[in-house]
Scaffold this motif. Structure first.
Motif, short mmCIF file in Angstrom:
data_model
loop_
_atom_site.label_atom_id
_atom_site.label_comp_id
_atom_site.label_asym_id
_atom_site.label_seq_id
_atom_site.Cartn_x
_atom_site.Cartn_y
_atom_site.Cartn_z
N THR A 2 29.40 24.51 -19.61
CA THR A 2 28.60 24.94 -20.89
C THR A 2 28.50 23.79 -21.98
O THR A 2 29.58 23.24 -22.16
CB THR A 2 29.11 26.02 -21.34
OG1 THR A 2 29.61 27.12 -20.34
CG2 THR A 2 28.53 26.64 -22.46
N ALA A 7 28.71 26.84 -26.23
CA ALA A 7 29.80 27.65 -26.20
C ALA A 7 30.11 28.25 -27.53
O ALA A 7 30.48 29.50 -27.64
CB ALA A 7 30.93 26.89 -26.03
N GLN A 10 27.77 31.21 -28.01
CA GLN A 10 28.05 32.45 -27.21
C GLN A 10 29.11 32.97 -28.05
O GLN A 10 29.17 34.31 -28.02
CB GLN A 10 28.56 31.92 -26.00
CG GLN A 10 27.49 31.66 -25.10
CD GLN A 10 27.92 30.94 -23.61
OE1 GLN A 10 29.16 31.15 -23.19
NE2 GLN A 10 26.85 30.34 -22.85
N LEU A 26 36.66 31.50 -25.50
CA LEU A 26 35.57 30.46 -25.30
C LEU A 26 35.51 29.37 -26.34
O LEU A 26 35.67 28.02 -26.05
CB LEU A 26 34.10 31.13 -25.92
CG LEU A 26 33.49 31.62 -24.59
CD1 LEU A 26 32.18 32.31 -25.25
CD2 LEU A 26 33.31 30.80 -23.49
N ARG A 29 38.63 27.09 -25.38
CA ARG A 29 38.45 26.26 -24.32
C ARG A 29 37.55 24.88 -24.92
O ARG A 29 37.60 23.76 -24.72
CB ARG A 29 37.46 26.80 -23.37
CG ARG A 29 38.38 27.61 -22.46
CD ARG A 29 37.69 27.63 -21.12
NE ARG A 29 36.36 28.44 -21.14
CZ ARG A 29 36.09 29.68 -21.01
NH1 ARG A 29 37.36 30.51 -20.76
NH2 ARG A 29 34.90 30.63 -21.12
N ARG A 30 36.76 25.14 -25.84
CA ARG A 30 35.90 24.24 -26.76
C ARG A 30 36.47 23.25 -27.33
O ARG A 30 36.34 22.06 -27.31
CB ARG A 30 34.84 25.15 -27.72
CG ARG A 30 34.02 24.23 -28.74
CD ARG A 30 33.12 23.13 -27.71
NE ARG A 30 32.65 22.18 -28.30
CZ ARG A 30 32.03 21.05 -27.96
NH1 ARG A 30 32.55 20.59 -26.66
NH2 ARG A 30 31.67 20.11 -28.67
#
Length: 373
Positions: A2, A7, A10, A26, A29-30
């Motif tokens: 992504t 990201a 979202q 999310l 992870r980003r």
């Protein structure tokens, strides 16, 4: 994989639906992929604040400020996290920086006004040794906060929070006129605002000449739009309790009327009548009692709004003192009927019934008056 901006987008979409855990997953992870993603850190701080996790929110906001020390959103996220962490007395520097960075925005100025006011009150309480602060003293120590609140209102005439802060300060300073005007402004913006609706209803219900019936109707109207408003429910219960207390006076009127018919306490000027009292006179007293209850209680109850009638029944189920009042009214009325109805041949029986009906009410009528306040 992504894209970085996707990201965060979202995550923002998930935030709009209050799905903070998924958004944090999310965003986590980003930032693991790109620790310098400012938007990701700001959104993480927001999610943690919404979840009631101020320490994690502070860490995320600090990471955002490390990347952009003058970023308005990062500053406000840190301020919100500090307040949630119990830092009203230390958040002022952050808010002043937010006001400097974004002087055109009303919200940080309103929040600064709120902070300055709280700090001023705490400092005054510490230096004066505590105790109740007079309206004059409150006005004197609240001037800077009041000026900031007025500036916030100028910048954001539709900003509810700015109105709330200005209203609290005006109310604490005893400025009833300005406080009422601000409540009216709040209700123009948000007709269902709980605080403003509650204050407006309270003012109307406690105005001179407003009886228990009208007060109960006002509180019931307020609750119809906000059924979960605890304060309004408490006030409706108090007004309903006042209505129930009124039935005891009706019962006492009936008891005194029955006692006067027989003249339970004769004197030289008013000797006792011949007993038994004629049946026509006894029936006439019973008719008077029926009229007292018909016009004073039944007719009044039937004219109440549905919400108030339902609360009468609810309070009788929930409230011990409400049931006591109703029982006292019923008992006094029963004693009145027993005094007036049978063909008594001596005063001892009706006199005992008279005192039996009167004493329970007299013993509590002053004691439970405080429950209506």
């Amino acid at each position: 994989m992504t894209a970085p901006d996707q990201a965060v987008e979202q995550a923002q979409a998930l935030i709009e639906f209050e799905r903070y855990d998924q958004a944090l997953e999310l965003l986590g992870r980003r930032v693991a992929e790109d620790p310098d993603d400012l938007d990701a850190w700001i959104n993480m701080a927001f999610c943690h604040t919404c979840k009631g996790e101020p320490e994690q929110a502070l860490q995320a906001a600090d990471q955002a400020l490390r990347l952009a020390p003058e970023n308005y959103s990062a500053l406000m996220q840190r301020a919100q996290a500090m307040v949630q962490h119990g830092g009203w007395l230390t958040v002022e520097p952050v808010l002043r920086e937010a006001v400097r960075v974004a002087p055109e925005k009303s919200y940080p100025r309103a929040m600064l006004a709120d902070t300055v006011w709280r700090v001023a009150l705490v400092r005054y309480a510490r230096t004066s040794g505590g105790g109740k602060i007079s309206a004059d003293a409150t006005d004197r120590i609240s001037r800077e906060a009041a000026d900031l609140a007025m500036e916030a209102l100028r910048l954001g005439p539709e900003d509810i929070y700015a109105h709330e802060v200005a209203q609290r300060i005006a109310s604490a300073c005893g400025n009833r006129t300005v406080s009422d005007q601000l409540d009216e402004a709040i209700l123009r913006i948000d007709p269902t605002h709980p605080g403003a609706v509650g204050r407006q209803t309270q003012r109307a219900a406690t105005s001179p000449g407003v009886g228990a019936t009208r007060a109960a109707e006002l509180y019931a109207d307020a609750l119809s739009g906000q059924p979960d408003h605890l304060y309004m429910q408490q006030q409706l219960d108090r007004a309903t309790y006042r209505l129930l207390r009124g039935t005891r006076w009706l019962a006492l009127v009936c008891l005194l009327t029955a006692g006067a018919m027989i003249n339970l306490f004769p004197s030289a000027d008013r000797p006792a009548p011949a007993l038994p009292v004629p049946i026509g006179q006894r029936l006439w007293v019973v008719v008077i009692m029926a009229a007292v209850w018909g016009f004073g209680a039944w007719r009044r109850y039937r004219k109440l709004r549905v919400g108030v009638r339902l609360n009468v029944r609810s309070l009788l189920r929930r409230g011990r003192w409400a049931r006591i009042v109703a029982a006292q009214s019923g008992w006094a009325l029963l004693c009145a009927l027993l005094v007036a109805g049978p063909p008594w041949s001596a005063l001892s029986g009706p006199r005992l019934l008279f005192w039996t009906g009167l004493v329970p009410i007299a013993a509590t009528i002053l004691f439970d008056k405080k429950k209506t306040r």
